[in-house]
Design a protein around this motif. Structure first.
Motif: not given
Ligand code: FAD
Length: 412
Positions: A363-364, A382-383, A405-408
């Motif tokens: 889940f980052l 992210v990134g 970024g999109y997933a977060a």
């Protein structure tokens, strides 16, 4: 209170911010600068995704293939000129060599080498570090059997400048091509080439004009005024020297896209620390707010979730001190993965310092590498801030930034 505060306005931060506001969330993006986007060629590199997904702890291992594809489709949704194909695509780099890419504007994608044709390189006078002879030689080598010629092009607005021997940057030229004079100069030159072909009775179907510094994509209908002049022959854009006009316009475009959707923005603001923490029932800490320095003031910003997109070593998110191996994440003081040896003496070998970053769960959420425990429940990383990857040797910089970024944003 914001649903999410995104820290960092690089590729990963903008993608996260845009997707989160698109999902109806109240989002604030806080950024000190533009990050590495000004170096961005305009081409999203994803690398060999399936191979990278099998490398231990590579960020791609956090996502299934579908999540990676979703990110790609999102890029296409917000930048409709981008094309994604099953086979690799190629574009001209600024020296006339060919560079592979995974998601690129249709105006950059090169034609099939097997279908013999002709390139006419339009060489803008005085363009800094641009040597048409070298470019043409490289293009001819890359496209055997194709005819490559060069035509120099002068813009009145820059005539005095180039007469004095001053060089003009790619960004200056990209700006010029957006003006009426630039557009009509290009249209005129291209029409002239077409006329010459026509008079000589030569076929024009396979003639491509190649131009450095033209940035034709990124602008949605409301912002596209005169940039999309249709020329009488197809124009292929090359990638440019840094600072890259493609990266610069992409950064501008993403910023507008975010604010047009209702995202709130603080530019020139630096997040320095967290404000308050809460220990949840599961004994995982939850961050309540951030301290941000902006225009000489210190502000406390409250959010439910935080997306850390501060870009690692190059983006400014990881601070390295004078003391040997003194290194820290600059906002949440997150534990970092740091390899034993930072550098490898062979210049072109993968450099271990590239792997420095934050380890996360799927889940980052940041993990402590010492014990594998989640450090903050409501922070997503992210990134480039993620650990265990190398954008240079794995050629997956844009891919990791977009996918994470999109997933977060989906977790907000
Ligand atoms: C020279 C170069 C060329 C590249 N070219 C390409 C390419 O052509 N294609 C490709 O796919 N990838 C490319 N990459 C890789 C790709 O650009 C990066 O992997 C990706 O952009 C990383 O994005 P990011 O958002 O994580 O970080 P960054 O772009 O570094 O952004 C970090 C952001 O965080 C901000 N920030 C940092 N600390 C704070 C703070 N405390 N408070 C507020 N804001 C903060 C910074 O100002 C910046 O805006 C290139 C990288 C480099 C270095």
């Amino acid at each position: 209170m914001w649903d999410a505060i995104v820290v960092g306005g690089g590729l990963a931060g903008w993608i996260a911010g845009i997707r989160a506001v698109q999902r109806g969330k109240k989002v604030l993006l806080v950024t000190e600068g533009v990050g590495t986007l000004f170096y961005f060629s305009g081409i999203f590199d994803y690398g060999e995704v399936e191979r990278l997904r099998h490398l231990p702890k590579h960020p791609y291992t956090l996502f299934d293939s579908q999540a990676i594809v979703q990110g790609q489709h999102f890029v296409q949704e917000i930048c409709p000129d981008y094309v994604l194909t099953d086979t690799p695509q190629f574009a001209f780099a600024v020296l006339g060599t060919v560079r592979q890419g995974d998601l690129m504007p249709s105006s950059m994608a090169l034609p099939d080498r097997q279908e013999r044709g002709e390139f006419v390189l339009l060489a803008p006078e005085g363009l800094k570090d641009f040597f048409p002879e070298i470019v043409v030689a490289n293009m001819a080598r890359e496209f055997p059997g194709w005819q490559v010629t060069v035509k120099r092009i002068q813009v009145k607005a820059l005539a005095e400048w180039t007469r004095l021997g001053k060089s003009v940057s790619s960004i200056d030229y990209a700006n010029i091509w957006r003006t009426e004079e630039g557009q009509s100069t290009l249209a005129h030159e291209i029409a002239e080439i077409k006329r010459q072909y026509s008079e000589a009775g030569r076929p024009q179907e396979k003639v491509f004009i190649v131009l450095p510094s033209l940035v034709r994509e990124y602008f949605d209908a409301s912002r596209t005024i005169s940039y999309r002049t249709e020329f009488s022959l197809p124009v292929l854009e090359m990638s440019s020297f840094v600072p890259s006009p493609h990266g610069r316009y992409l950064a501008e475009y993403l910023k507008h896209r975010f604010t047009d959707l209702g995202g709130e923005l603080m530019i020139g603001a630096r997040a320095v620390s967290l404000n308050a923490e809460l220990v949840t029932a599961s004994k995982v800490k939850s961050c309540q707010g951030l301290i941000v320095h902006s225009m000489g003031k210190s502000l406390c910003l409250k959010g439910k979730k935080f997306i850390l997109a501060t870009g690692g070593l190059l983006g400014g998110g990881i601070k390295v001190g004078m003391a040997r191996k003194s290194i820290r994440e600059g906002v949440f003081d997150l534990p970092l993965f740091v390899p034993e040896e930072w550098s490898e003496p062979q210049f072109l070998a993968p450099q271990p310092f590239a792997q420095i970053g934050v380890e996360t769960d799927q889940f980052l959420r940041p993990l402590d590498p010492a014990n594998g425990q989640v450090v903050w429940d409501n922070v997503h990383v992210v990134g480039r801030m993620l650990a265990h990857w190398d954008p240079w040797t794995q050629r997956c910089g844009g891919g990791v930034a977009v996918t994470s970024g999109y997933a977060a944003a989906e977790l907000i």
